[in-house]
Design an enzyme around this catalytic site. Structure first.
Site, PDB file in Angstrom:
ATOM      1  N   CYS A 137       0.341   2.953   8.723  1.00  0.00           N
ATOM      2  CA  CYS A 137       1.081   1.941   8.278  1.00  0.00           C
ATOM      3  C   CYS A 137       0.494   0.598   8.040  1.00  0.00           C
ATOM      4  O   CYS A 137       0.422   0.095   9.219  1.00  0.00           O
ATOM      5  CB  CYS A 137       2.428   1.895   9.000  1.00  0.00           C
ATOM      6  SG  CYS A 137       3.831   1.930   8.044  1.00  0.00           S
TER       7      CYS A 137
ATOM      8  N   GLU B 280       0.812  -1.258   0.281  1.00  0.00           N
ATOM      9  CA  GLU B 280      -0.034   0.062   0.010  1.00  0.00           C
ATOM     10  C   GLU B 280       0.919   1.293  -0.071  1.00  0.00           C
ATOM     11  O   GLU B 280       2.062   1.267   0.379  1.00  0.00           O
ATOM     12  CB  GLU B 280      -1.032   0.051   1.154  1.00  0.00           C
ATOM     13  CG  GLU B 280       0.156  -0.036   2.516  1.00  0.00           C
ATOM     14  CD  GLU B 280      -1.174  -0.108   3.711  1.00  0.00           C
ATOM     15  OE1 GLU B 280      -1.442  -1.502   4.105  1.00  0.00           O
ATOM     16  OE2 GLU B 280      -1.772   0.806   4.166  1.00  0.00           O
TER      17      GLU B 280
HETATM   18  N1  SAH Z   1      10.309   0.931   9.291  1.00  0.00           N
HETATM   19  C1  SAH Z   1      10.656   2.344   9.181  1.00  0.00           C
HETATM   20  C2  SAH Z   1       9.547   2.895   8.219  1.00  0.00           C
HETATM   21  C3  SAH Z   1       7.996   2.732   8.242  1.00  0.00           C
HETATM   22  S1  SAH Z   1       7.113   3.147   9.635  1.00  0.00           S
HETATM   23  C4  SAH Z   1      10.676   2.885  10.669  1.00  0.00           C
HETATM   24  O1  SAH Z   1      10.418   2.094  11.485  1.00  0.00           O
HETATM   25  O2  SAH Z   1      10.946   4.178  10.888  1.00  0.00           O
HETATM   26  C5  SAH Z   1       6.908   4.920   9.423  1.00  0.00           C
HETATM   27  C6  SAH Z   1       6.610   5.634  10.797  1.00  0.00           C
HETATM   28  O3  SAH Z   1       5.457   5.423  11.127  1.00  0.00           O
HETATM   29  C7  SAH Z   1       7.749   5.056  11.860  1.00  0.00           C
HETATM   30  O4  SAH Z   1       8.044   6.075  12.694  1.00  0.00           O
HETATM   31  C8  SAH Z   1       6.541   4.228  12.621  1.00  0.00           C
HETATM   32  O5  SAH Z   1       7.045   4.054  13.800  1.00  0.00           O
HETATM   33  C9  SAH Z   1       5.388   4.897  12.551  1.00  0.00           C
HETATM   34  N2  SAH Z   1       4.260   4.283  12.990  1.00  0.00           N
HETATM   35  C10 SAH Z   1       3.887   2.843  12.596  1.00  0.00           C
HETATM   36  N3  SAH Z   1       2.807   2.411  12.899  1.00  0.00           N
HETATM   37  C11 SAH Z   1       2.192   3.605  13.641  1.00  0.00           C
HETATM   38  C12 SAH Z   1       0.649   3.912  14.219  1.00  0.00           C
HETATM   39  N4  SAH Z   1      -0.172   2.930  14.172  1.00  0.00           N
HETATM   40  N5  SAH Z   1       0.653   5.065  14.647  1.00  0.00           N
HETATM   41  C13 SAH Z   1       1.356   6.110  14.351  1.00  0.00           C
HETATM   42  N6  SAH Z   1       2.600   5.875  13.844  1.00  0.00           N
HETATM   43  C14 SAH Z   1       2.836   4.793  13.377  1.00  0.00           C
END
Ligand code: SAH
Length: 354
Positions: A335, A89
């Site tokens: 995400c 996605e």
């Molecule tokens: N794997 C990488 C990039 C993907 S996630 C990383 O960990 O940075 C992109 C961002 O969204 C990251 O900061 C992650 O911690 C955050 N994220 C993931 N799930 C989330 C959620 N449910 N609510 C808010 N932020 C979230």
């Protein structure tokens, strides 16, 4: 699955076309067509060359299966199908200064963060450089963009997957997406988010790609961080901060920390003060975002007023920070939520499109 033609750099494409006994200008035609988001079968080249290419390469490595448009803010969410049927996605967020596309780097993820939907089913496979690039090429085309007037102006590697867990393909993608003559999105308009894989952060500082390095911090001590992020058992916050300082030294680029505010976990004033102490004087910025709640997880978002208080406490300590609006929350903006909601549904029993 066949190979992906969009994995190739301009130079590699030239060599391929030459090896097929074709004239050089055909490589230019193919390259420009692909960068406009065309399928191989749509390229304006001799049928015999098209056939030679489709025999070896996927005609359409990434295609948009469904589009969801947020009624709140115009954010668009895309469900893409890969050539092997896997689903990924992406999101296109519309700002005054341009449109930012969020791309995925892996099918699923194996980092196991407790708040994230992308990691629920683990990692299925890495995306190739071309599969990451094609997400942008097909969205740019769909939005009416061209190579001169791009509809996608900024890119964030913040979709499903950990970019540095797929290092070689991600670096190849970055070289190809920034290359002059192609879609040519400048490194300064690209942000890469990592959960903090320290060796790869250090290696990346040597690649000469001055993008916006973003690190998901979400806590101020290793113990607290390990509660939601298993990777904290492998790399310490102190090592992450050193790797960030090294990135700044090598590239001159300020780095960014992401901090997701989770109720009862990391969102109190004492956490804000601890975060300010940790980052004081560093050339960095903090992006705060309230947790986007994931139904499979029990964690809850910090309240709006708690989030604002957190921001004010950071600012009072002289830390540069912003509280991000959560965009497209009515269309499953977080995400991995969209893919997760499809997996297990009748049409996609094993998370694949067939
Ligand atoms: N794997 C990488 C990039 C993907 S996630 C990383 O960990 O940075 C992109 C961002 O969204 C990251 O900061 C992650 O911690 C955050 N994220 C993931 N799930 C989330 C959620 N449910 N609510 C808010 N932020 C979230």
């Amino acid at each position: 699955m066949k190979s992906i033609l969009q994995d190739l750099s301009r130079g590699e494409l030239n060599a391929l076309v030459e090896s097929l006994g074709e004239k050089k200008f055909r490589a230019e035609q193919i390259y420009l067509g692909l960068m406009q988001g065309k399928k191989i079968s749509e390229l304006n080249i001799p049928a015999s060359l098209r056939a030679a290419l489709t025999e070896r390469f996927e005609d359409e490595p990434v295609r948009i299966l469904e589009t969801f448009v947020s009624q709140e803010d115009g954010t668009e969410k895309f469900l893409f199908a890969l050539a092997d049927g896997n689903l990924i996605e992406g999101v296109l967020m519309k700002y005054k200064y341009g449109n930012t596309q969020c791309v995925s780097t892996q099918v699923g993820c194996r980092m196991g963060c407790k708040f994230c939907a992308s990691t629920l089913g683990g990692r299925v496979r890495d995306l190739t450089a071309g599969e990451i690039l094609c997400q942008i090429l097909c969205v740019n085309r769909k939005e009416g963009g061209t190579l001169k007037e791009r509809a996608v102006t900024n890119v964030v590697l913040m979709g499903s997957g950990e970019p540095f867990d797929n290092y070689e393909n991600v670096v190849r993608f970055l070289r190809n997406v920034t290359a002059e003559g192609g879609i040519a999105i400048g490194a300064r308009n690209i942000s890469l988010s990592t959960c903090g894989l320290v060796p790869e952060m250090r290696k990346f500082a040597e690649e000469g790609i001055p993008l916006n390095l973003t690190v998901s911090l979400h806590a101020t001590t290793d113990e607290e961080r390990a509660r939601t992020m298993p990777i904290a058992n492998k790399y310490k916050i102190s090592e992450i901060l050193e790797a960030c300082a090294n990135y700044f030294e090598k590239t001159g680029r300020r780095y960014i920390f992401e901090y997701t505010l989770i109720s009862g976990e990391n969102a109190d004033e004492k956490h804000a003060l601890a975060l300010a102490k940790l980052l004081k004087g560093k050339p960095c910025h903090v992006n705060l975002i309230r947790l986007n709640e994931v139904k499979e997880r029990s964690l809850r978002a910090a309240e709006e007023k708690t989030a604002r208080r957190f921001l004010e406490a950071l600012e009072a300590q002289g830390i540069s920070a912003t509280l991000r609006r959560s965009m497209g929350s009515d269309i499953g903006g977080a995400c991995g939520q969209l893919r997760a909601s499809y997996i297990g549904s009748q049409n996609f029993p094993d998370g694949k499109f067939s």
